[in-house]
Design a protein around this motif. Structure first.
Motif, PDB file in Angstrom:
ATOM      1  N   GLY A  58       0.772  -1.236   0.000  1.00 22.33           N
ATOM      2  CA  GLY A  58       0.000   0.000   0.000  1.00 22.33           C
ATOM      3  C   GLY A  58       0.803   1.286   0.000  1.00 22.33           C
ATOM      4  N   SER A  59       2.081   1.214  -0.310  1.00 21.95           N
ATOM      5  CA  SER A  59       2.917   2.421  -0.325  1.00 21.95           C
ATOM      6  C   SER A  59       2.526   3.340  -1.476  1.00 21.95           C
ATOM      7  CB  SER A  59       4.396   2.049  -0.466  1.00 21.95           C
ATOM      8  OG  SER A  59       4.832   1.329   0.659  1.00 21.95           O
ATOM      9  N   ALA A  60       2.630   4.642  -1.250  1.00 21.70           N
ATOM     10  CA  ALA A  60       2.366   5.645  -2.280  1.00 21.70           C
ATOM     11  C   ALA A  60       3.668   6.383  -2.547  1.00 21.70           C
ATOM     12  CB  ALA A  60       1.284   6.619  -1.837  1.00 21.70           C
ATOM     13  N   VAL A  61       4.295   6.078  -3.683  1.00 19.56           N
ATOM     14  CA  VAL A  61       5.598   6.650  -4.026  1.00 19.56           C
ATOM     15  C   VAL A  61       5.380   7.934  -4.817  1.00 19.56           C
ATOM     16  CG1 VAL A  61       7.802   6.222  -5.171  1.00 19.56           C
ATOM     17  CG2 VAL A  61       6.599   4.333  -4.040  1.00 19.56           C
ATOM     18  N   ILE A  62       5.800   9.065  -4.239  1.00 20.20           N
ATOM     19  CA  ILE A  62       5.579  10.364  -4.880  1.00 20.20           C
ATOM     20  C   ILE A  62       6.874  11.036  -5.306  1.00 20.20           C
ATOM     21  CG2 ILE A  62       3.389  10.717  -3.693  1.00 20.20           C
ATOM     22  CD1 ILE A  62       4.851  12.695  -1.839  1.00 20.20           C
ATOM     23  N   LYS A  63       8.025  10.418  -4.972  1.00 20.92           N
ATOM     24  CA  LYS A  63       9.318  10.940  -5.426  1.00 20.92           C
ATOM     25  C   LYS A  63      10.256   9.769  -5.674  1.00 20.92           C
ATOM     26  CE  LYS A  63      10.991  11.843  -0.764  1.00 20.92           C
ATOM     27  NZ  LYS A  63      11.518  12.825   0.155  1.00 20.92           N
ATOM     28  N   ALA A  64      11.341  10.033  -6.374  1.00 14.59           N
ATOM     29  CA  ALA A  64      12.294   8.997  -6.766  1.00 14.59           C
ATOM     30  C   ALA A  64      12.805   8.228  -5.548  1.00 14.59           C
ATOM     31  CB  ALA A  64      13.463   9.616  -7.516  1.00 14.59           C
ATOM     32  N   LEU A  65      13.050   6.924  -5.770  1.00 16.21           N
ATOM     33  CA  LEU A  65      13.641   6.085  -4.724  1.00 16.21           C
ATOM     34  C   LEU A  65      15.018   5.636  -5.191  1.00 16.21           C
ATOM     35  CD1 LEU A  65      10.566   3.856  -3.775  1.00 16.21           C
ATOM     36  CD2 LEU A  65      11.478   5.829  -2.531  1.00 16.21           C
ATOM     37  N   PRO A  66      16.043   5.791  -4.330  1.00 13.99           N
ATOM     38  CA  PRO A  66      17.398   5.405  -4.720  1.00 13.99           C
ATOM     39  C   PRO A  66      17.553   3.884  -4.766  1.00 13.99           C
ATOM     40  CG  PRO A  66      17.369   6.097  -2.429  1.00 13.99           C
ATOM     41  CD  PRO A  66      15.990   6.361  -2.984  1.00 13.99           C
ATOM     42  N   ALA A  67      18.589   3.438  -5.438  1.00 12.10           N
ATOM     43  CA  ALA A  67      18.866   2.009  -5.552  1.00 12.10           C
ATOM     44  C   ALA A  67      18.949   1.357  -4.183  1.00 12.10           C
ATOM     45  CB  ALA A  67      20.172   1.795  -6.324  1.00 12.10           C
ATOM     46  N   TYR A  68      18.378   0.148  -4.076  1.00 10.28           N
ATOM     47  CA  TYR A  68      18.430  -0.708  -2.898  1.00 10.28           C
ATOM     48  C   TYR A  68      17.721  -0.130  -1.679  1.00 10.28           C
ATOM     49  CZ  TYR A  68      21.613  -2.965  -6.020  1.00 10.28           C
ATOM     50  OH  TYR A  68      22.140  -3.550  -7.135  1.00 10.28           O
ATOM     51  N   ALA A  69      16.799   0.809  -1.914  1.00  8.02           N
ATOM     52  CA  ALA A  69      16.021   1.386  -0.813  1.00  8.02           C
ATOM     53  C   ALA A  69      14.864   0.478  -0.452  1.00  8.02           C
ATOM     54  CB  ALA A  69      15.491   2.760  -1.217  1.00  8.02           C
ATOM     55  N   GLY A  70      14.507   0.514   0.807  1.00 11.08           N
ATOM     56  CA  GLY A  70      13.268  -0.081   1.288  1.00 11.08           C
ATOM     57  C   GLY A  70      12.385   1.081   1.706  1.00 11.08           C
ATOM     58  N   ALA A  71      11.178   1.174   1.149  1.00 13.18           N
ATOM     59  CA  ALA A  71      10.311   2.325   1.423  1.00 13.18           C
ATOM     60  C   ALA A  71       8.903   1.845   1.763  1.00 13.18           C
ATOM     61  CB  ALA A  71      10.271   3.255   0.216  1.00 13.18           C
ATOM     62  N   VAL A  72       8.273   2.532   2.723  1.00 10.43           N
ATOM     63  CA  VAL A  72       6.919   2.188   3.146  1.00 10.43           C
ATOM     64  C   VAL A  72       6.139   3.456   3.455  1.00 10.43           C
ATOM     65  CG1 VAL A  72       7.573  -0.042   4.133  1.00 10.43           C
ATOM     66  CG2 VAL A  72       7.592   1.971   5.574  1.00 10.43           C
ATOM     67  N   GLY A  73       4.814   3.345   3.426  1.00  5.78           N
ATOM     68  CA  GLY A  73       3.955   4.414   3.904  1.00  5.78           C
ATOM     69  C   GLY A  73       3.298   5.237   2.826  1.00  5.78           C
ATOM     70  N   VAL A  74       2.480   6.187   3.297  1.00  8.43           N
ATOM     71  CA  VAL A  74       1.745   7.115   2.438  1.00  8.43           C
ATOM     72  C   VAL A  74       1.991   8.517   2.987  1.00  8.43           C
ATOM     73  CG1 VAL A  74      -0.520   7.774   1.571  1.00  8.43           C
ATOM     74  CG2 VAL A  74      -0.017   5.368   1.990  1.00  8.43           C
ATOM     75  N   PRO A  75       2.845   9.295   2.352  1.00  8.77           N
ATOM     76  CA  PRO A  75       3.683   8.944   1.209  1.00  8.77           C
ATOM     77  C   PRO A  75       4.830   8.034   1.652  1.00  8.77           C
ATOM     78  CG  PRO A  75       4.256  11.143   1.944  1.00  8.77           C
ATOM     79  CD  PRO A  75       3.071  10.680   2.785  1.00  8.77           C
ATOM     80  N   ALA A  76       5.385   7.299   0.698  1.00  8.25           N
ATOM     81  CA  ALA A  76       6.466   6.353   1.002  1.00  8.25           C
ATOM     82  C   ALA A  76       7.706   7.088   1.498  1.00  8.25           C
ATOM     83  CB  ALA A  76       6.807   5.522  -0.230  1.00  8.25           C
ATOM     84  N   LYS A  77       8.281   6.556   2.561  1.00 11.35           N
ATOM     85  CA  LYS A  77       9.530   7.086   3.106  1.00 11.35           C
ATOM     86  C   LYS A  77      10.557   5.961   3.116  1.00 11.35           C
ATOM     87  CE  LYS A  77       7.263  10.295   6.220  1.00 11.35           C
ATOM     88  NZ  LYS A  77       7.304  11.566   5.843  1.00 11.35           N
ATOM     89  N   VAL A  78      11.787   6.307   2.776  1.00 10.21           N
ATOM     90  CA  VAL A  78      12.872   5.326   2.779  1.00 10.21           C
ATOM     91  C   VAL A  78      13.200   5.001   4.237  1.00 10.21           C
ATOM     92  CG1 VAL A  78      15.278   4.881   2.175  1.00 10.21           C
ATOM     93  CG2 VAL A  78      13.782   6.093   0.573  1.00 10.21           C
ATOM     94  N   ILE A  79      13.146   3.706   4.585  1.00  7.84           N
ATOM     95  CA  ILE A  79      13.456   3.286   5.952  1.00  7.84           C
ATOM     96  C   ILE A  79      14.801   2.564   6.022  1.00  7.84           C
ATOM     97  CG2 ILE A  79      11.075   3.229   6.723  1.00  7.84           C
ATOM     98  CD1 ILE A  79      11.197   0.148   6.372  1.00  7.84           C
ATOM     99  N   ARG A  80      15.332   2.174   4.871  1.00  4.31           N
ATOM    100  CA  ARG A  80      16.651   1.546   4.837  1.00  4.31           C
ATOM    101  C   ARG A  80      17.207   1.615   3.426  1.00  4.31           C
ATOM    102  NH1 ARG A  80      16.663  -2.996   1.820  1.00  4.31           N
ATOM    103  NH2 ARG A  80      14.753  -4.168   1.712  1.00  4.31           N
ATOM    104  N   ILE A  81      18.513   1.544   3.331  1.00 11.89           N
ATOM    105  CA  ILE A  81      19.182   1.352   2.038  1.00 11.89           C
ATOM    106  C   ILE A  81      20.152   0.203   2.247  1.00 11.89           C
ATOM    107  CG2 ILE A  81      20.692   2.329   0.283  1.00 11.89           C
ATOM    108  CD1 ILE A  81      19.421   5.028   0.799  1.00 11.89           C
TER     109      ILE A  81
END
Length: 85
Positions: A58-81
Motif C-alpha cells: 500500500g505504499s504511495a511513491v511520490i518521489k524517486a527512490l534510490p537504488a536498494y532502498a526499502g520504502a513504506v507508507g503514504v507517502p512512502a519514506k525510505v526506511i533503509r538502504i
C-alpha cells in the motif's frame, strides 16, 4: 520495468496503462532491475525507482527512490538502504 522485478497484484504505476492481473503501468515511470513492489503500491507519474528497491504493501511513491532502498507508507519514506549483493 527492469529484469527480474516483481510487481504484486493491484499495484498502480503511472498514468493507468493496464498490463494485466490488476497491475497498471505507464506515465513515464522507470522501475529498475530486481525490484519488489508490494501489493497495492502506487507510483505517481514520472517517478524513477532504482535497482533493488522494495516497497511495502500500500505504499504511495511520490518521489524517486534510490537504488536498494526499502520504502513504506503514504507517502512512502525510505526506511533503509541495503548494500548491493
Amino acid at each position: 520495468l527492469g529484469g527480474s522485478s516483481v510487481v504484486a497484484h493491484h499495484c498502480t504505476v503511472g498514468d493507468y496503462t493496464l498490463l494485466g492481473g490488476g497491475v497498471i503501468f505507464g506515465g513515464g515511470v522507470t522501475v529498475g532491475s530486481f525490484c519488489t513492489l508490494g501489493v497495492g503500491t502506487v507510483l505517481q507519474p514520472h517517478i524513477k525507482v532504482g535497482d533493488g528497491v522494495t516497497t511495502g504493501i500500500g505504499s504511495a511513491v511520490i518521489k524517486a527512490l534510490p537504488a536498494y532502498a526499502g520504502a513504506v507508507g503514504v507517502p512512502a519514506k525510505v526506511i533503509r538502504i541495503a548494500e548491493p549483493a
